[in-house]
Design an enzyme around this catalytic site. Structure first.
Site, mmCIF file in Angstrom:
data_model
loop_
_atom_site.group_PDB
_atom_site.id
_atom_site.type_symbol
_atom_site.label_atom_id
_atom_site.label_comp_id
_atom_site.label_asym_id
_atom_site.label_seq_id
_atom_site.Cartn_x
_atom_site.Cartn_y
_atom_site.Cartn_z
ATOM 1 N N ASP A 9 0.795 -1.244 0.000
ATOM 2 C CA ASP A 9 0.000 0.000 0.000
ATOM 3 C C ASP A 9 0.825 1.291 0.000
ATOM 4 O O ASP A 9 0.493 2.240 0.722
ATOM 5 C CB ASP A 9 -0.948 0.012 1.195
ATOM 6 C CG ASP A 9 -1.979 -1.100 1.158
ATOM 7 O OD1 ASP A 9 -1.940 -1.937 0.239
ATOM 8 O OD2 ASP A 9 -2.822 -1.144 2.072
ATOM 9 N N LYS A 98 -7.303 -4.728 -3.050
ATOM 10 C CA LYS A 98 -8.123 -5.190 -1.920
ATOM 11 C C LYS A 98 -9.082 -4.100 -1.477
ATOM 12 O O LYS A 98 -8.792 -2.917 -1.590
ATOM 13 C CB LYS A 98 -7.227 -5.609 -0.751
ATOM 14 C CG LYS A 98 -6.297 -4.513 -0.241
ATOM 15 C CD LYS A 98 -5.312 -5.068 0.782
ATOM 16 C CE LYS A 98 -4.324 -4.049 1.250
ATOM 17 N NZ LYS A 98 -4.878 -2.918 1.979
ATOM 18 N N CYS A 140 -2.021 -2.304 7.709
ATOM 19 C CA CYS A 140 -1.976 -3.224 6.571
ATOM 20 C C CYS A 140 -0.703 -4.051 6.508
ATOM 21 O O CYS A 140 -0.746 -5.205 6.069
ATOM 22 C CB CYS A 140 -2.218 -2.453 5.278
ATOM 23 S SG CYS A 140 -3.910 -1.779 5.227
#
Length: 193
Positions: A9, A98, A140
């Protein structure tokens, strides 16, 4: 067997100036690029994950509680969902999206454009060891590392190439990862409390 780097990310909205910025995010992006340039043979494979929201429901809060709900971020089609410009993506072989319609913290909840999930992709490429870098250490990165270990991959987090949201949640994340058998290397970039 092979090893892989999972870049978690490293997107504009999670770096300085983004809607859910983590202090040090841009520096992490640049650091990952430097590492890939200076150690080009360190990993057999390089993949990345992206938060990729269409309508994730209660994951977006108005106002957000910063526990279960967050400001609007990484919406598909916006500049905020793109990789940070300091991140060199030339080695990235696959991107796993996601969170289109629900909260998703782990890259193992994501899928590539053809629908293949991260665990299956790694196994298909003979990967048994993974290193993780990215944003955010306490959210994350933590979730992806825990799932990597649960999936049976020997898992290391290169903490010096992660950026964390807050000291308290980072302490909890580090304990959880250590307890799951994840190898932790270095210290995360973290703002003062």
């Amino acid at each position: 067997m092979a090893n892989a780097l999972i870049i978690v990310d490293v997107q504009n909205d999670f770096c300085e100036g983004g809607s859910l910025a983590v202090a040090g995010g841009a520096g992490v992006a640049a650091g990952i690029s430097r590492l890939l340039a200076t150690e080009p043979d360190r990993w057999d494979h390089v993949v990345a994950t992206k938060d990729y929201h269409v309508d994730p429901g209660a994951h977006f809060g108005d106002p957000p509680d910063f526990v279960d709900s967050w400001p609007v971020h990484c919406v598909v089609g916006t500049a905020g969902s793109e990789f940070h410009p300091e991140l060199d993506t030339s080695r990235v072989e696959a991107i796993f999206h996601k969170g289109e319609h629900a909260a998703a913290y782990s890259g193992f909840e994501g899928h590539a454009a053809d629908g293949e999930c991260l665990a299956d992709w790694l196994r298909r490429h003979g990967v048994d060891r993974v290193d993780l870098v990215g944003i955010a250490t306490d959210h994350c990165v933590r979730a992806t590392a825990l799932d990597a270990a649960r999936e049976g991959f020997a898992t290391t987090v290169l903490l010096e190439l992660t950026a964390a949201v807050a000291p308290a949640t980072t302490d909890v994340a580090l304990r959880a990862m250590d307890g799951a058998g994840v190898t932790l290397h270095g210290d995360p970039v973290i703002r003062d409390a």
